[in-house]
Design an enzyme around this catalytic site. Structure first.
Site, PDB file in Angstrom:
ATOM      1  N   TYR A 214      52.271 137.944  97.334  1.00  0.00           N
ATOM      2  CA  TYR A 214      52.389 136.902  98.360  1.00  0.00           C
ATOM      3  C   TYR A 214      51.440 137.150  99.513  1.00  0.00           C
ATOM      4  CZ  TYR A 214      55.027 139.986 101.552  1.00  0.00           C
ATOM      5  OH  TYR A 214      55.396 140.994 102.404  1.00  0.00           O
TER       6      TYR A 214
ATOM      7  N   LYS B 175      50.277 143.437  98.036  1.00  0.00           N
ATOM      8  CA  LYS B 175      51.300 142.690  98.771  1.00  0.00           C
ATOM      9  C   LYS B 175      52.236 142.043  97.754  1.00  0.00           C
ATOM     10  CE  LYS B 175      51.562 140.014 103.070  1.00  0.00           C
ATOM     11  NZ  LYS B 175      52.444 140.940 103.765  1.00  0.00           N
TER      12      LYS B 175
ATOM     13  N   GLU C  39      52.708 153.411 107.587  1.00  0.00           N
ATOM     14  CA  GLU C  39      52.734 152.124 108.291  1.00  0.00           C
ATOM     15  C   GLU C  39      54.158 151.824 108.700  1.00  0.00           C
ATOM     16  OE1 GLU C  39      51.698 148.815 105.721  1.00  0.00           O
ATOM     17  OE2 GLU C  39      52.633 149.766 103.994  1.00  0.00           O
TER      18      GLU C  39
ATOM     19  N   LEU D 120      49.584 148.790 103.298  1.00  0.00           N
ATOM     20  CA  LEU D 120      48.994 147.464 103.124  1.00  0.00           C
ATOM     21  C   LEU D 120      47.772 147.335 104.031  1.00  0.00           C
ATOM     22  CD1 LEU D 120      49.686 144.689 101.689  1.00  0.00           C
ATOM     23  CD2 LEU D 120      50.257 143.939 103.993  1.00  0.00           C
TER      24      LEU D 120
HETATM   25  N1  PDD Z   1      54.040 141.613 106.550  1.00  0.00           N
HETATM   26  N2  PDD Z   1      52.350 146.388 106.226  1.00  0.00           N
HETATM   27  C1  PDD Z   1      53.378 145.762 105.623  1.00  0.00           C
HETATM   28  C2  PDD Z   1      54.263 146.551 104.723  1.00  0.00           C
HETATM   29  C3  PDD Z   1      53.592 144.387 105.834  1.00  0.00           C
HETATM   30  O1  PDD Z   1      54.599 143.765 105.211  1.00  0.00           O
HETATM   31  C4  PDD Z   1      52.731 143.678 106.739  1.00  0.00           C
HETATM   32  C5  PDD Z   1      52.900 142.221 107.012  1.00  0.00           C
HETATM   33  C6  PDD Z   1      51.681 144.377 107.348  1.00  0.00           C
HETATM   34  C7  PDD Z   1      50.709 143.701 108.276  1.00  0.00           C
HETATM   35  O2  PDD Z   1      49.778 142.920 107.560  1.00  0.00           O
HETATM   36  P1  PDD Z   1      49.092 141.627 108.209  1.00  0.00           P
HETATM   37  O3  PDD Z   1      48.462 142.060 109.472  1.00  0.00           O
HETATM   38  O4  PDD Z   1      48.113 141.184 107.200  1.00  0.00           O
HETATM   39  O5  PDD Z   1      50.201 140.616 108.453  1.00  0.00           O
HETATM   40  C8  PDD Z   1      51.522 145.728 107.064  1.00  0.00           C
HETATM   41  C9  PDD Z   1      54.197 140.168 106.587  1.00  0.00           C
HETATM   42  C10 PDD Z   1      53.947 139.539 107.905  1.00  0.00           C
HETATM   43  C11 PDD Z   1      55.533 139.805 105.955  1.00  0.00           C
HETATM   44  O6  PDD Z   1      55.844 140.416 104.932  1.00  0.00           O
HETATM   45  O7  PDD Z   1      56.201 138.902 106.447  1.00  0.00           O
END
Ligand code: PDD
Length: 288
Positions: A31, A146, A178, A202
């Site tokens: 996703y 993801k 993270e 991620l």
């Molecule tokens: N999550 N690490 C993890 C495990 C995440 O789920 C997310 C973002 C990030 C940050 O990635 P980005 O800057 O591309 O949003 C890092 C999204 C927002 C979610 O699962 O809703």
């Protein structure tokens, strides 16, 4: 609000997927979450490139070209109630005839796109900073994908919620990876530190923006492994994600982040980064 499901645009309540979908039974899918400001998707090319990497990682062919994705996302954004939105996009390996871990011979992926209002952290939360807990990162070794199978992330995020906190900061073998749903940055001695992109985290789109802004504004920064001791002694701790943008963590495991009078509140480099981020967003959105 109109959602996209397998080629159709329809109301959310009418969007249905079969119970034999591998996304439902195995969490076999990937996703993206794309922030939308003033009805314009932010960094959509980067999100679609990461989607491609996630699809490659789970050996699933991309059902759409970049142009098709852009058109689908634009149409769903057009139906959204607010100007600022969060577009959710998911591709699963689709339905199977009998439950079997191995991939079906013929795969018909399920493609779903919806939009929700973008809820960024309220100004008071940003001004005061948020609290976090730490935990051992017990996820798998492909955290760079993801994937929709987010049970470990859900359990880890819930630890924070149970402690009245906003995020769980994760450590694997003594090193920072993270957050449960965000990337984490450390500030020490005027220098911004970020863990390196690898299979343990991620590759955040917001993480990239933060590092680009650090570079553009000559903020000393370093991408390298960060020990738990360095996090414990941080002057500042930030989390970043598409929906949270950049947010200061001011308490970790009930101890203030930072020392003395400066501890327990957002630091000066956060204030700089937040201003740079908002300015960048506005400039990008104006440029179209
Ligand atoms: N999550 N690490 C993890 C495990 C995440 O789920 C997310 C973002 C990030 C940050 O990635 P980005 O800057 O591309 O949003 C890092 C999204 C927002 C979610 O699962 O809703």
């Amino acid at each position: 609000m109109t959602v996209f499901l397998n080629g159709d645009y329809l109301p959310l309540t009418e969007a249905k997927v079969p119970v034999m979908d591998r996304g439902f039974l195995f969490g076999d899918g990937v996703y993206e979450v794309i922030p939308v400001y003033s009805r314009r998707p932010f960094r959509i090319d980067e999100h679609l490139a990461r989607l491609q990497k996630s699809l490659d990682g789970i050996r699933l062919a991309n059902p759409h070209t970049v142009e098709e994705w852009r058109a689908i996302v634009a149409r769903v954004i057009g139906s959204g109630a607010s100007d600022d939105q969060s577009v959710y996009l998911q591709v699963t390996r689709g339905p199977m005839a009998v439950r079997n871990h191995a991939f079906p011979k013929t795969v018909t992926p399920t493609v779903f796109v919806m939009t929700e209002p973008l809820v960024t952290p309220p100004a008071e939360q940003r001004a005061a900073g948020v609290a976090a807990v730490s935990a051992a990162d017990f996820r798998w070794l492909r955290c760079d994908l993801k994937a929709t199978s987010l049970l470990a992330n859900c359990l880890l995020r819930q630890m924070a919620v149970d402690a009245g906190c906003v995020e769980t900061v994760l450590f694997r073998d003594g090193f920072l990876t993270e957050g449960a749903a965000s990337n984490i940055f450390v500030v020490r001695g005027g220098r911004l530190l970020a863990p390196p992109k690898n299979h343990l985290m991620l590759p955040g789109i917001t993480y990239d923006v933060v590092l680009e802004l650090a570079k553009a504004h000559s903020l000393p920064h370093e991408v390298r492994d960060i020990t738990a001791a360095e996090v414990a002694e941080a002057d500042e701790l930030w989390m970043s994600s598409s929906t949270k943008e950049v947010l200061p963590i001011v308490r970790l495991d009930d101890r203030p982040v930072g020392r003395g009078a400066a501890g327990g509140k957002p630091g000066p480099l956060f204030a700089d980064m937040y201003a740079w981020y908002q300015d960048f967003k506005t400039r990008v959105m104006r440029a179209g």
